[in-house]
Scaffold this motif. Sequence first.
Motif, mmCIF file in Angstrom:
data_model
loop_
_atom_site.group_PDB
_atom_site.id
_atom_site.type_symbol
_atom_site.label_atom_id
_atom_site.label_comp_id
_atom_site.label_asym_id
_atom_site.label_seq_id
_atom_site.Cartn_x
_atom_site.Cartn_y
_atom_site.Cartn_z
ATOM 1 N N MET A 1 12.668 -20.367 38.840
ATOM 2 C CA MET A 1 11.798 -19.652 37.903
ATOM 3 C C MET A 1 10.610 -19.022 38.631
ATOM 4 S SD MET A 1 13.346 -19.852 35.083
ATOM 5 C CE MET A 1 12.179 -19.371 33.837
ATOM 6 N N ARG A 2 10.035 -19.745 39.595
ATOM 7 C CA ARG A 2 8.922 -19.184 40.383
ATOM 8 C C ARG A 2 9.407 -18.015 41.223
ATOM 9 N NH1 ARG A 2 7.420 -24.627 40.375
ATOM 10 N NH2 ARG A 2 8.590 -25.119 42.260
ATOM 11 N N ASP A 3 10.612 -18.134 41.788
ATOM 12 C CA ASP A 3 11.157 -17.076 42.641
ATOM 13 C C ASP A 3 11.349 -15.761 41.890
ATOM 14 O OD1 ASP A 3 11.193 -18.838 44.768
ATOM 15 O OD2 ASP A 3 13.370 -19.193 44.701
ATOM 16 N N ILE A 4 11.661 -15.839 40.598
ATOM 17 C CA ILE A 4 11.861 -14.616 39.821
ATOM 18 C C ILE A 4 10.619 -14.227 39.018
ATOM 19 C CG2 ILE A 4 14.362 -14.887 39.722
ATOM 20 C CD1 ILE A 4 14.027 -15.824 36.789
ATOM 21 N N GLN B 1 8.940 -16.027 36.754
ATOM 22 C CA GLN B 1 8.863 -16.536 35.391
ATOM 23 C C GLN B 1 7.981 -17.770 35.251
ATOM 24 O OE1 GLN B 1 10.223 -15.022 32.612
ATOM 25 N NE2 GLN B 1 10.547 -13.395 34.088
ATOM 26 N N ALA B 2 7.573 -18.318 36.359
ATOM 27 C CA ALA B 2 6.690 -19.491 36.332
ATOM 28 C C ALA B 2 5.792 -19.412 37.563
ATOM 29 C CB ALA B 2 7.504 -20.776 36.356
ATOM 30 N N SER B 3 4.644 -20.042 37.468
ATOM 31 C CA SER B 3 3.747 -20.055 38.626
ATOM 32 C C SER B 3 3.041 -21.392 38.696
ATOM 33 C CB SER B 3 2.717 -18.930 38.527
ATOM 34 O OG SER B 3 1.902 -19.117 37.391
ATOM 35 N N GLY B 4 2.494 -21.657 39.856
ATOM 36 C CA GLY B 4 1.710 -22.871 40.027
ATOM 37 C C GLY B 4 2.549 -24.121 40.074
#
Length: 149
Positions: free
Chosen positions: A115-118, A120-123
């Motif tokens: 999800m972070r890679d695309i 869609q999410a961070s942290g």
Amino acid sequence: MKMWVDADACPKVIKEILYRAAQRVKVPLTLVANHPLQVPRSPLIRSLQVPGGFDVADNYLVQHCEASDLVVTADIPLAAELVAKGIVAINPRGEQYTPENIRQRLAMRDFMQQMRDIGQASGGPPPLDSSDRQAFANTLDRLLAKRLR
């Protein structure tokens, strides 16, 4: 029994709880990191600096820990390796990694990375709060009491 810490990302407050526990129950504590660490002067507490590099500290822990030891780490792949060797591992929030929960944790970690890679999410997880610190201290005390019987 020995206590070990994957210390590169371990919060200071958790290290302080571990220092006090090592002194109280007279169990050796080793903090492993790829940078220098300041630790209290004690024959029971030491820091070990490993060379920099990907998973060098993790590999050291996997190679040197024994089944009677307890390891503190937030690194889920490392925890999976430790659990597979029969080593007790807990995270800084006081959650114990077990053969029953480690697969789910690895899957969730991988999902969140995707999800972070695309984008869609961070942290990462929220900072530790007082209930997390208390949960860690309680889990540590319970595991030490069980191990030292």
